[in-house]
Enzyme design. Structure first.
Site, PDB file in Angstrom:
ATOM      1  N   SER A 295      55.270  59.501  20.716  1.00 56.23           N
ATOM      2  CA  SER A 295      54.905  58.189  20.167  1.00 56.23           C
ATOM      3  C   SER A 295      53.554  58.349  19.461  1.00 56.23           C
ATOM      4  O   SER A 295      52.844  59.337  19.692  1.00 56.23           O
ATOM      5  CB  SER A 295      54.787  57.150  21.290  1.00 56.23           C
ATOM      6  OG  SER A 295      53.675  57.478  22.117  1.00 56.23           O
TER       7      SER A 295
ATOM      8  N   ASP B  57      58.265  59.364  17.374  1.00 53.99           N
ATOM      9  CA  ASP B  57      59.005  58.223  17.918  1.00 53.99           C
ATOM     10  C   ASP B  57      58.381  56.915  17.416  1.00 53.99           C
ATOM     11  O   ASP B  57      57.169  56.734  17.524  1.00 53.99           O
ATOM     12  CB  ASP B  57      58.921  58.313  19.459  1.00 53.99           C
ATOM     13  CG  ASP B  57      59.815  57.327  20.161  1.00 53.99           C
ATOM     14  OD1 ASP B  57      60.838  56.921  19.573  1.00 53.99           O
ATOM     15  OD2 ASP B  57      59.499  56.965  21.317  1.00 53.99           O
TER      16      ASP B  57
ATOM     17  N   ASP C 249      60.115  53.554  11.878  1.00 52.70           N
ATOM     18  CA  ASP C 249      60.540  52.280  12.454  1.00 52.70           C
ATOM     19  C   ASP C 249      60.097  51.155  11.531  1.00 52.70           C
ATOM     20  O   ASP C 249      58.991  50.621  11.644  1.00 52.70           O
ATOM     21  CB  ASP C 249      59.940  52.114  13.854  1.00 52.70           C
ATOM     22  CG  ASP C 249      60.376  50.804  14.501  1.00 52.70           C
ATOM     23  OD1 ASP C 249      61.049  49.998  13.826  1.00 52.70           O
ATOM     24  OD2 ASP C 249      60.038  50.582  15.679  1.00 52.70           O
TER      25      ASP C 249
ATOM     26  N   GLY D  13      61.148  50.581  28.742  1.00 56.04           N
ATOM     27  CA  GLY D  13      60.588  50.325  30.077  1.00 56.04           C
ATOM     28  C   GLY D  13      61.689  49.930  31.052  1.00 56.04           C
ATOM     29  O   GLY D  13      62.874  50.126  30.779  1.00 56.04           O
TER      30      GLY D  13
ATOM     31  N   HIS E  41      67.866  53.753  22.247  1.00 58.06           N
ATOM     32  CA  HIS E  41      66.512  53.773  22.822  1.00 58.06           C
ATOM     33  C   HIS E  41      66.565  53.109  24.197  1.00 58.06           C
ATOM     34  O   HIS E  41      67.567  52.522  24.577  1.00 58.06           O
ATOM     35  CB  HIS E  41      65.545  53.001  21.900  1.00 58.06           C
ATOM     36  CG  HIS E  41      65.137  53.781  20.693  1.00 58.06           C
ATOM     37  ND1 HIS E  41      63.860  54.237  20.501  1.00 58.06           N
ATOM     38  CD2 HIS E  41      65.845  54.217  19.633  1.00 58.06           C
ATOM     39  CE1 HIS E  41      63.787  54.909  19.373  1.00 58.06           C
ATOM     40  NE2 HIS E  41      64.985  54.915  18.812  1.00 58.06           N
TER      41      HIS E  41
ATOM     42  N   ASN F  70      67.201  58.117  24.119  1.00 57.67           N
ATOM     43  CA  ASN F  70      65.765  58.301  24.363  1.00 57.67           C
ATOM     44  C   ASN F  70      65.372  57.908  25.784  1.00 57.67           C
ATOM     45  O   ASN F  70      65.724  56.813  26.241  1.00 57.67           O
ATOM     46  CB  ASN F  70      64.959  57.408  23.418  1.00 57.67           C
ATOM     47  CG  ASN F  70      65.086  57.820  21.969  1.00 57.67           C
ATOM     48  OD1 ASN F  70      65.860  58.699  21.621  1.00 57.67           O
ATOM     49  ND2 ASN F  70      64.311  57.176  21.117  1.00 57.67           N
TER      50      ASN F  70
ATOM     51  N   THR G 129      60.139  56.243  30.091  1.00 58.79           N
ATOM     52  CA  THR G 129      59.606  55.660  31.330  1.00 58.79           C
ATOM     53  C   THR G 129      60.109  56.369  32.593  1.00 58.79           C
ATOM     54  O   THR G 129      59.353  56.539  33.559  1.00 58.79           O
ATOM     55  CB  THR G 129      59.981  54.160  31.388  1.00 58.79           C
ATOM     56  OG1 THR G 129      59.533  53.552  30.176  1.00 58.79           O
ATOM     57  CG2 THR G 129      59.338  53.459  32.560  1.00 58.79           C
TER      58      THR G 129
END
Ligand code: 13P
Length: 287
Positions: free
Chosen positions: A49, A84, A105, A178, A207, A229, A232
Site C-alpha cells: 500500500s 496496492d 485505484d 479489515g 479485495h 487480496n 489484515t
C-alpha cells in the site's frame, strides 16, 4: 526476478484457482510470504500500500529489498511486486522504482476520469511489460488511509475499464477491507456474475480477503475471481502470536528479547496464514 502478474493470473483464470496477493509491511513479512510460496510451489503477488511503502522508506527500498531477497533466498516461483490501491502519482513512482505491477485505484473519480487515467496507465505499463489493475465500484472500510463506501460496481462501467486492456479488474461486490462486521450481508454474487458476464476472460480481483468464509471464496473463484487480496489476517495472526510470546514471559527468559526470537512466533504465524490461504485459493503446486 520479479514478473508481471499477467501470465500467472491468466493461468489461474483458465485453471479455476486464485493467486493470493499478500500485503507486506517489513522484512519479516516479505521473507515469510516468499518462503511459504517457494515451499508450496505457488505463484504469489506481494502487495504494497502507499502507507506501507512510506513506512518501508519508499518504493525504491521496497523494490531493492524484494529483488535481493528473491536472489538470496533462491526463490524460483513467479513473484510480482504490486502497488496496492495506488494513486495516479504513486503508480508512476512505483513504475520508476522497479515494481512489476501496479494498481491504479481511480474508483473515487467520476467514471470518465477513471477511464482516461486508466487508459494512459495501460499504455505506460504496456510499454514496460508491467501488469495493471484497475478498480470500479469501491471496497468498503479503510486500508492505510484509503476509504471506500463499499458500493457495488456497475457492470457496464467494468466493461468500459476492461476494454481499455487492463490486466486485472477489481470490482466492488460488497467486500470490505479489515474485519467483516457481524451484520455483513456477504458478497454480492449477483453483481459478480453480472460483471463476469460483461468482461469475459478478464481476471477479476477480490479485495478484502480477510475473514471471507471458504464457501464464498470458492464461489467467487467459480465466477471468475483469480486474484484475492489478504492483508489484515496476517496482521492479526502476527499480533496474536507476538502477544502470546510476551504474555508467557518468554521475552524475559534468556535472550528472549533478541528481536530475532521476539519476532519469530509472529513470522511463523504469517507463514501459517499464507499457507492456509494458498490451500484455500488452490494455487499450491501451480508455479
Ligand atoms: P484485508 O485487509 O481485508 O485482507 O484486505 C486486503 C486488501 O484488499 C488489500 O487491497
Amino acid at each position: 526476478m520479479l514478473v508481471s502478474a499477467k501470465e500467472m493470473l491468466q493461468k489461474a483464470k483458465a485453471g479455476h484457482y486464485a493467486v493470493g496477493q499478500f500485503n507486506i509491511n517489513n522484512l519479516e513479512w516479505t521473507k515469510a510470504i516468499l518462503l511459504t510460496s517457494e515451499e508450496l510451489r505457488s505463484p504469489v503477488i506481494l502487495g504494497v500500500s502507499e502507507g506501507a511503502g512510506k513506512y518501508m522508506c519508499g518504493y525504491k527500498t521496497v523494490a531493492a529489498m524484494v529483488s535481493a531477497m528473491l536472489e538470496e533466498l533462491k526463490i524460483t516461483v513467479p513473484v510480482a511486486l504490486h502497488l496496492d490501491h495506488g494513486s495516479y502519482e504513486g503508480c508512476y513512482r512505483c513504475i520508476e522504482a522497479g515494481f512489476s505491477s501496479v494498481m491504479f485505484d481511480g474508483s473515487h473519480y467520476p467514471i470518465g476520469e477513471n477511464v482516461e487515467k486508466t487508459r494512459e496507465l495501460v499504455h505506460v505499463c504496456g510499454e514496460k511489460g508491467l501488469s495493471l489493475e484497475a478498480e470500479v465500484g469501491s471496497i468498503g472500510g479503510e486500508e492505510d488511509g484509503v476509504v471506500g463506501m463499499g458500493e457495488c460496481a456497475d457492470p457496464n462501467e467494468c466493461k468500459m475499464i476492461a476494454d481499455l486492456g487492463v490486466t486485472m479488474l477489481a470490482a466492488g461486490i460488497g467486500n470490505i477491507h479489515g474485519k467483516y462486521p457481524p451484520n455483513w450481508p456477504g458478497l454480492s454474487f449477483e453483481t459478480l456474475a453480472a460483471v463476469s458476464d460483461k468482461v469475459g476472460n478478464m481476471p477479476l480481483v477480490l479485495h478484502g480477503g480477510t475473514g471471507i468464509p471458504a464457501d464464498m471464496i470458492k464461489k467467487a473463484i467459480s465466477l471468475g475471481v483469480c486474484k484475492i487480496n489478504v492483508n489484515t489476517e496476517c496482521q492479526l495472526a502476527f499480533a496474536a502470536a507476538t502477544r502470546a510470546y510476551i504474555e508467557a514471559g518468554k521475552d524475559q527468559q534468556g535472550k528472549g528479547y533478541d528481536p530475532r526470537k521476539l519476532l519469530a512466533p509472529g513470522f511463523e504465524a504469517i507463514k501459517a496464514t499464507v499457507k492456509e490461504k494458498m490451500e484455500l485459493f488452490g494455487s499450491v503446486g501451480k508455479a
